[in-house]
Structure formats: C-alpha cells, structure tokens
Design a protein around this motif. Sequence first.
Motif, PDB file in Angstrom:
ATOM      1  N   MET A   1       0.833  -1.173   0.000  1.00 51.55           N
ATOM      2  CA  MET A   1       0.000   0.000   0.000  1.00 51.55           C
ATOM      3  C   MET A   1       0.886   1.248   0.000  1.00 51.55           C
ATOM      4  SD  MET A   1      -3.133   0.586   2.504  1.00 51.55           S
ATOM      5  CE  MET A   1      -3.595   2.111   3.159  1.00 51.55           C
ATOM      6  N   VAL A   2       0.604   2.170  -0.879  1.00 48.39           N
ATOM      7  CA  VAL A   2       1.379   3.389  -1.014  1.00 48.39           C
ATOM      8  C   VAL A   2       0.705   4.505  -0.227  1.00 48.39           C
ATOM      9  CG1 VAL A   2       2.216   5.108  -2.654  1.00 48.39           C
ATOM     10  CG2 VAL A   2       2.185   2.703  -3.292  1.00 48.39           C
ATOM     11  N   PHE A   3       1.500   5.251   0.516  1.00 49.12           N
ATOM     12  CA  PHE A   3       0.985   6.390   1.276  1.00 49.12           C
ATOM     13  C   PHE A   3       0.919   7.598   0.355  1.00 49.12           C
ATOM     14  CE2 PHE A   3       1.822  10.250   3.745  1.00 49.12           C
ATOM     15  CZ  PHE A   3       0.761  10.201   4.623  1.00 49.12           C
ATOM     16  N   VAL A   4      -0.265   8.195   0.274  1.00 46.53           N
ATOM     17  CA  VAL A   4      -0.453   9.397  -0.535  1.00 46.53           C
ATOM     18  C   VAL A   4      -0.892  10.511   0.408  1.00 46.53           C
ATOM     19  CG1 VAL A   4      -1.719  10.460  -2.433  1.00 46.53           C
ATOM     20  CG2 VAL A   4      -1.109   8.037  -2.542  1.00 46.53           C
ATOM     21  N   GLU A   5      -0.098  11.558   0.473  1.00 41.74           N
ATOM     22  CA  GLU A   5      -0.411  12.676   1.347  1.00 41.74           C
ATOM     23  C   GLU A   5      -1.588  13.467   0.788  1.00 41.74           C
ATOM     24  OE1 GLU A   5       1.868  16.590   3.051  1.00 41.74           O
ATOM     25  OE2 GLU A   5       3.038  14.789   2.667  1.00 41.74           O
ATOM     26  N   ILE A   6      -2.501  13.853   1.700  1.00 42.11           N
ATOM     27  CA  ILE A   6      -3.673  14.607   1.281  1.00 42.11           C
ATOM     28  C   ILE A   6      -3.277  16.031   0.902  1.00 42.11           C
ATOM     29  CG2 ILE A   6      -4.288  15.385   3.594  1.00 42.11           C
ATOM     30  CD1 ILE A   6      -7.241  14.951   2.805  1.00 42.11           C
ATOM     31  N   ASP A   7      -3.946  16.565  -0.070  1.00 44.64           N
ATOM     32  CA  ASP A   7      -3.726  17.939  -0.502  1.00 44.64           C
ATOM     33  C   ASP A   7      -4.022  18.872   0.679  1.00 44.64           C
ATOM     34  OD1 ASP A   7      -3.640  20.393  -1.797  1.00 44.64           O
ATOM     35  OD2 ASP A   7      -5.524  20.102  -2.869  1.00 44.64           O
ATOM     36  N   PRO A   8      -3.087  19.765   1.060  1.00 43.68           N
ATOM     37  CA  PRO A   8      -3.299  20.641   2.210  1.00 43.68           C
ATOM     38  C   PRO A   8      -4.576  21.480   2.106  1.00 43.68           C
ATOM     39  CG  PRO A   8      -1.024  20.772   1.488  1.00 43.68           C
ATOM     40  CD  PRO A   8      -1.762  19.951   0.473  1.00 43.68           C
ATOM     41  N   GLU A   9      -4.916  21.923   0.932  1.00 43.46           N
ATOM     42  CA  GLU A   9      -6.145  22.707   0.751  1.00 43.46           C
ATOM     43  C   GLU A   9      -7.376  21.849   1.022  1.00 43.46           C
ATOM     44  OE1 GLU A   9      -8.727  25.791   0.158  1.00 43.46           O
ATOM     45  OE2 GLU A   9      -6.563  25.855   0.466  1.00 43.46           O
ATOM     46  N   LEU A  10      -7.364  20.622   0.574  1.00 47.84           N
ATOM     47  CA  LEU A  10      -8.467  19.693   0.819  1.00 47.84           C
ATOM     48  C   LEU A  10      -8.588  19.373   2.312  1.00 47.84           C
ATOM     49  CD1 LEU A  10     -10.606  18.073  -0.737  1.00 47.84           C
ATOM     50  CD2 LEU A  10      -8.964  16.215  -0.880  1.00 47.84           C
ATOM     51  N   ALA A  11      -7.463  19.214   2.975  1.00 50.30           N
ATOM     52  CA  ALA A  11      -7.464  18.958   4.413  1.00 50.30           C
ATOM     53  C   ALA A  11      -8.037  20.154   5.167  1.00 50.30           C
ATOM     54  CB  ALA A  11      -6.047  18.657   4.895  1.00 50.30           C
TER      55      ALA A  11
END
Length: 91
Positions: A1-11
């Motif tokens: 499973m690959v970790f994908v960081e959430i878009d800061p604006e979306l967060a």
Amino acid sequence: MVFVEIDPELARQAIEGYENELAPEKKGLDAFYRQFRCKRCGSSCRKEMSTRHVFSAPDVLVPRSLLRCEACGILFDPHSGLVVGGISAAE
C-alpha cells in the motif's frame, strides 16, 4: 500500500468550521508547567516527553510532560513531584 499525502487545501476544507477541543486543555497544562522551578537548584525547566509518561493519566486528552532543569539536568514529574532521572550515582 502506497501512502499518498492529502492535498493541504483539501485537508483545510475538511476541518473548516470545527472547533479545536484540545487547545484549552493544552493551554492549561502549559500554564501548570510554567509555574515550576528545579527541585534541586531553582533554575528554569523545559518540557520533555517520555513515551511511558505522555498518556499516563486516563482523563487527560493531551500529552503530559516531564520537566528537565536547564542548569543541573534533573528530570522530574511535576504532576507527582517525583524525581525520575538526571541524578548521578555520586549524589
């Protein structure tokens, strides 16, 4: 499973409108820590985290700290008053 960081604006959008429930408790603990001086020499202390101590109180939601003297290095628990480290064997 690959970790994908959430878009800061979306967060930011996801948490917008929610109140920070932990900030008042953290502010209270910070004020509590500021009132302490070293138990040995009276100098100022800095907060220090210990993995065995941070969540040792079941009713506290923010991490607790130990205090270390900036002058002599003694480490103590301000909640119980116990010295937990920083004392040499010669003393």
